[in-house]
Design a protein around this motif. Structure first.
Motif, mmCIF file in Angstrom:
data_model
loop_
_atom_site.group_PDB
_atom_site.id
_atom_site.type_symbol
_atom_site.label_atom_id
_atom_site.label_comp_id
_atom_site.label_asym_id
_atom_site.label_seq_id
_atom_site.Cartn_x
_atom_site.Cartn_y
_atom_site.Cartn_z
ATOM 1 N N GLU A 36 -63.110 5.573 8.548
ATOM 2 C CA GLU A 36 -64.098 5.840 9.399
ATOM 3 C C GLU A 36 -65.436 4.984 8.915
ATOM 4 O O GLU A 36 -65.996 4.372 9.740
ATOM 5 N N ALA A 37 -65.523 4.679 7.609
ATOM 6 C CA ALA A 37 -66.403 3.786 7.117
ATOM 7 C C ALA A 37 -66.119 2.192 7.609
ATOM 8 O O ALA A 37 -67.310 1.454 7.939
ATOM 9 N N LEU A 38 -65.123 1.926 7.634
ATOM 10 C CA LEU A 38 -64.638 0.398 8.043
ATOM 11 C C LEU A 38 -64.636 0.490 9.452
ATOM 12 O O LEU A 38 -65.426 -0.589 9.848
ATOM 13 N N LEU A 39 -64.570 1.404 10.118
ATOM 14 C CA LEU A 39 -64.599 1.338 11.693
ATOM 15 C C LEU A 39 -66.255 1.155 11.894
ATOM 16 O O LEU A 39 -66.639 0.545 12.759
ATOM 17 N N ALA A 40 -66.860 2.043 11.242
ATOM 18 C CA ALA A 40 -68.535 1.925 11.490
ATOM 19 C C ALA A 40 -69.074 0.553 11.072
ATOM 20 O O ALA A 40 -69.899 0.016 11.632
ATOM 21 N N ALA A 41 -68.310 -0.091 9.912
ATOM 22 C CA ALA A 41 -68.868 -1.319 9.321
ATOM 23 C C ALA A 41 -68.557 -2.440 10.531
ATOM 24 O O ALA A 41 -69.101 -3.396 10.771
ATOM 25 N N GLY A 42 -67.431 -2.134 11.032
ATOM 26 C CA GLY A 42 -67.056 -3.228 12.187
ATOM 27 C C GLY A 42 -67.949 -3.082 13.418
ATOM 28 O O GLY A 42 -68.438 -4.228 13.953
ATOM 29 N N GLU A 43 -68.380 -1.717 13.634
ATOM 30 C CA GLU A 43 -69.504 -1.837 14.806
ATOM 31 C C GLU A 43 -70.667 -2.427 14.678
ATOM 32 O O GLU A 43 -71.462 -3.275 15.327
ATOM 33 N N SER A 44 -71.067 -2.260 13.161
ATOM 34 C CA SER A 44 -72.666 -2.814 12.853
ATOM 35 C C SER A 44 -72.558 -4.193 12.769
ATOM 36 O O SER A 44 -73.595 -4.764 12.792
ATOM 37 N N ALA A 45 -71.224 -4.684 12.290
ATOM 38 C CA ALA A 45 -71.384 -6.154 11.941
ATOM 39 C C ALA A 45 -70.740 -7.013 13.242
ATOM 40 O O ALA A 45 -70.808 -8.166 13.204
ATOM 41 N N LEU A 46 -70.562 -6.114 14.058
ATOM 42 C CA LEU A 46 -69.861 -6.894 15.465
ATOM 43 C C LEU A 46 -68.520 -7.593 15.197
ATOM 44 O O LEU A 46 -68.361 -8.651 15.534
ATOM 45 N N ASP A 47 -67.933 -7.131 14.107
ATOM 46 C CA ASP A 47 -66.630 -7.524 13.672
ATOM 47 C C ASP A 47 -65.667 -6.446 13.753
ATOM 48 O O ASP A 47 -65.450 -5.885 12.681
ATOM 49 N N LEU A 48 -65.330 -6.286 14.877
ATOM 50 C CA LEU A 48 -64.620 -5.087 15.126
ATOM 51 C C LEU A 48 -63.118 -4.723 14.675
ATOM 52 O O LEU A 48 -62.285 -5.716 14.642
ATOM 53 N N CYS A 49 -62.775 -3.569 14.577
ATOM 54 C CA CYS A 49 -61.517 -3.276 14.276
ATOM 55 C C CYS A 49 -60.955 -1.821 14.871
ATOM 56 O O CYS A 49 -61.840 -1.418 15.756
ATOM 57 N N TRP A 50 -59.886 -1.507 14.969
ATOM 58 C CA TRP A 50 -58.947 -0.331 15.618
ATOM 59 C C TRP A 50 -58.275 0.155 14.968
ATOM 60 O O TRP A 50 -57.092 -0.323 14.245
ATOM 61 N N ARG A 51 -58.307 1.477 14.632
ATOM 62 C CA ARG A 51 -57.393 2.247 13.850
ATOM 63 C C ARG A 51 -56.053 2.561 14.409
ATOM 64 O O ARG A 51 -56.028 3.105 15.602
ATOM 65 N N LEU A 52 -54.916 2.400 13.967
ATOM 66 C CA LEU A 52 -53.548 2.301 14.257
ATOM 67 C C LEU A 52 -52.767 3.544 13.290
ATOM 68 O O LEU A 52 -53.281 3.680 12.281
ATOM 69 N N PRO A 53 -51.753 3.936 13.887
ATOM 70 C CA PRO A 53 -51.085 5.257 13.128
ATOM 71 C C PRO A 53 -50.346 4.817 11.972
ATOM 72 O O PRO A 53 -49.892 3.647 11.682
ATOM 73 N N LEU A 54 -50.260 5.872 10.997
ATOM 74 C CA LEU A 54 -49.171 5.468 9.862
ATOM 75 C C LEU A 54 -48.170 7.021 9.596
ATOM 76 O O LEU A 54 -48.160 7.266 8.762
ATOM 77 N N ASP A 55 -47.812 7.543 10.747
ATOM 78 C CA ASP A 55 -46.942 8.449 10.807
ATOM 79 C C ASP A 55 -45.822 8.076 10.030
ATOM 80 O O ASP A 55 -45.092 7.280 10.040
ATOM 81 N N ASP A 56 -45.004 9.088 9.349
ATOM 82 C CA ASP A 56 -43.884 8.943 8.282
ATOM 83 C C ASP A 56 -42.943 8.440 9.208
ATOM 84 O O ASP A 56 -42.234 7.719 8.354
ATOM 85 N N GLU A 57 -42.724 8.788 10.266
ATOM 86 C CA GLU A 57 -41.638 8.475 10.866
ATOM 87 C C GLU A 57 -41.461 6.995 11.249
ATOM 88 O O GLU A 57 -40.035 6.577 10.923
ATOM 89 N N TYR A 58 -42.674 6.346 11.142
ATOM 90 C CA TYR A 58 -42.445 4.676 11.142
ATOM 91 C C TYR A 58 -41.844 4.205 10.098
ATOM 92 O O TYR A 58 -41.224 3.033 9.887
ATOM 93 N N GLY A 59 -41.814 4.991 9.064
ATOM 94 C CA GLY A 59 -41.262 4.233 7.457
ATOM 95 C C GLY A 59 -39.609 4.454 7.672
ATOM 96 O O GLY A 59 -39.370 3.700 6.689
ATOM 97 N N GLU A 60 -39.230 5.212 8.430
ATOM 98 C CA GLU A 60 -37.700 5.303 8.630
ATOM 99 C C GLU A 60 -36.951 4.016 8.522
ATOM 100 O O GLU A 60 -35.787 3.850 7.843
ATOM 101 N N GLY A 61 -37.326 2.968 9.363
ATOM 102 C CA GLY A 61 -36.687 1.696 9.509
ATOM 103 C C GLY A 61 -36.623 0.937 8.365
ATOM 104 O O GLY A 61 -36.055 -0.121 8.263
ATOM 105 N N LEU A 62 -37.520 1.297 7.197
ATOM 106 C CA LEU A 62 -37.478 0.522 6.122
ATOM 107 C C LEU A 62 -36.364 0.687 5.075
ATOM 108 O O LEU A 62 -36.292 0.377 4.062
ATOM 109 N N LYS A 63 -35.509 1.841 5.425
ATOM 110 C CA LYS A 63 -34.578 2.308 4.503
ATOM 111 C C LYS A 63 -33.554 1.196 4.110
ATOM 112 O O LYS A 63 -33.156 0.446 5.098
ATOM 113 N N SER A 64 -33.170 1.052 3.241
ATOM 114 C CA SER A 64 -31.977 0.031 2.802
ATOM 115 C C SER A 64 -30.696 0.752 2.006
ATOM 116 O O SER A 64 -30.913 1.515 1.304
#
Length: 509
Positions: A385-413
């Protein structure tokens, strides 16, 4: 470029002798009796001028002003975003070798952040890269005067704007340089120049020191290049030694061929920009050098080339990271995460208040967000939230994307603790999930700037992003202890043990 601030109304600005006078006119402008105010009002009533953002009316040697050129420009509601648009349009319109001295006048009292944006926009519109040109003409615009009704009310914002320009242009310089003019060794030299400023220290580690640290994942990426790797450690010490630092980790692949998993030749020249994460860290430290805030900041830059030499790392090779975790390299073009993971482990020794890595990491993030917003990943809600707010104030925008554990399944070796890729689907997220495996001991966020760090086409060049976002974050939070997340507060209130749950970010649009 030199910036100065003066307390001047429209009449005072009109009396200044300069090559060009830009007047920012917002909605609701009320004219006074001076000649320039009356000119603006007449042009508006005649329909020749509008206050919509970026709308221009240009004049040469007008009777109402001493300037050789006068540009009236609308700035809409006067918000920082619309002021930035207006100044960019106006400076672009008067940009020429004849315009060396420029006055930017606010017709009405501006919002403080609008002044900072005006400074940045003027610098951006007049920026010229010249380092590797034989007969290049540099920036013609030498000085900009910002005229406001009350200079005292916006001095802090002017100082911030000037410092940000210095940092952003330092990042642009090193991002724009061709790879043979921005090797890991030269990048380390750029970092050393920052140590000339108060409170900044620089240490550069070579292959022997990196090997001793056990950074074998980082070393595996560099082993195909004749250019020796460098691990750059910058420290800004503006607070007590006991104050936990913020740590910035910048990906420093000074050229990325893809290694054995070689990239297509089309537009491969743009892989000189693969060190823009590192350049942004350098830019932040250049800004800190001018602002001298009371905080501690550490910058870590693992710098090397990714080349397809006979000694290069191969798909299927297994390497051991500094953390002790082993990695199966399925794609040598997914090298950024291999250098970042060791730098993230190194960051633990500073017991940081927060760690933010910045990297041109995935083409998937470009597909998801284009060139407007950087991708933001974090399992720490307060940090995100702090980084999102900083992006808004600086007009240097970002967008939060997910980190669900299920996304890590494909990294198994089957052959290591993890693979370095997990297929094409959700590639930006799975790259972040890989990095997350090296950050369990500290608050961490990842910024994927693959879509925002540079522009292609006729405007090809580094943008200097996300220096503005990072500086605004540090100014707002760099001297404070990180706030606990909502879940952590709830657990503490209930005095119950933490239950591990998958964290979810904000879904991308």
């Amino acid at each position: 470029m030199n910036f100065e601030l003066k307390s001047l109304d429209l009449a005072g600005s009109a009396a200044l002798t300069c090559d060009a006078l830009v007047v920012l006119v917002a909605e609701g402008f009320k004219p006074a009796r001076d000649a320039l105010s009356q000119l603006i009002e007449q042009a508006r009533k005649a329909g020749d001028f509008e206050t919509k953002p970026g709308k221009l009316l240009a004049m040469y040697k007008p009777a109402a002003a001493a300037a050789a050129r006068l540009v009236l420009v609308g700035c809409g509601d006067g918000s920082p975003k619309q002021v930035r648009q207006a100044v960019a349009s106006a400076v672009g319109a008067v940009k020429s070798p004849q315009v060396k001295k420029l006055v930017v006048c606010f017709a009405d009292a501006p919002a403080p952040l609008a002044v900072r944006c005006a400074v940045q926009a003027a610098a951006e519109a007049s920026y010229v890269y010249t380092t590797t040109k034989s007969k290049a003409e540099g920036r013609s615009l030498a000085g900009v005067t910002i005229a406001v009704p009350d200079a005292g009310a916006v001095r802090t914002e002017l100082a911030q704007g000037k410092a940000l320009v210095a940092g952003i242009e330092f990042a642009k310089e090193w991002g724009n340089r061709p790879a043979n003019h921005a090797t890991p060794t030269l990048l380390a030299g750029a970092a050393r120049t920052l140590a000339r400023f108060p409170r900044i220290k620089c240490e550069v580690l070579g292959p022997k020191e990196v090997e001793k640290l056990g950074m074998l994942s980082f070393m595996s990426v560099a082993q195909g290049s004749k250019e020796p790797l460098r691990f750059i450690v910058l420290r800004y010490e503006g607070a007590a030694r006991t104050a936990a630092p913020s740590v910035l980790v910048g990906k420093g692949i000074t050229f990325d061929t893809g290694g054995i998993s070689i990239k297509p030749s089309a537009e491969m020249d743009e892989m000189k920009f693969d060190m823009c994460g590192a350049a942004s860290v350098l830019g932040v430290f250049r800004t800190l050098a001018d602002l001298q805030p009371a905080m501690n900041v550490v910058g870590l830059i693992p710098a090397c080339e990714n080349m397809p030499d006979g000694g290069a790392v191969k798909p299927s090779d297994v390497v051991t990271s500094m953390s002790g975790q082993t990695i199966e390299n399925l794609n040598t073009d997914a090298e950024g995460r291999l250098v970042l993971c060791d730098a993230l482990t190194y960051a633990e020794r500073f017991k940081p208040r927060a760690v933010i890595d910045i990297a041109t990491l995935t083409g998937a993030c470009v597909v998801a967000l284009g060139g407007v917003r950087s991708g933001l990943f974090s399992a720490d809600d307060a940090l995100a939230e702090a980084l999102l707010a900083a992006g808004e104030s600086a007009l240097d925008l970002c967008w939060r994307l997910p980190l669900d554990d299920e996304y890590g399944e494909g990294l198994k070796s089957n052959f290591a603790d993890m693979a370095n890729v997990a297929g094409r689907a959700g590639g930006a997220v799975t790259a972040a999930k890989f990095l997350q495996k090296f950050t369990a001991k500290m608050p961490w966020a990842h910024l994927d700037i693959a879509g925002t760090a540079w522009k292609s086409g006729a405007a090809k060049g580094s943008t200097g992003r996300p220096v503005g976002l990072l500086v605004d974050y540090l100014l707002a939070h760099g001297d404070k202890a990180p706030a606990p997340s909502v879940e952590a507060k709830a657990r503490r209130a209930q005095k119950t043990p933490a239950v591990k749950k998958p964290r979810r970010g904000t879904a991308a649009a």
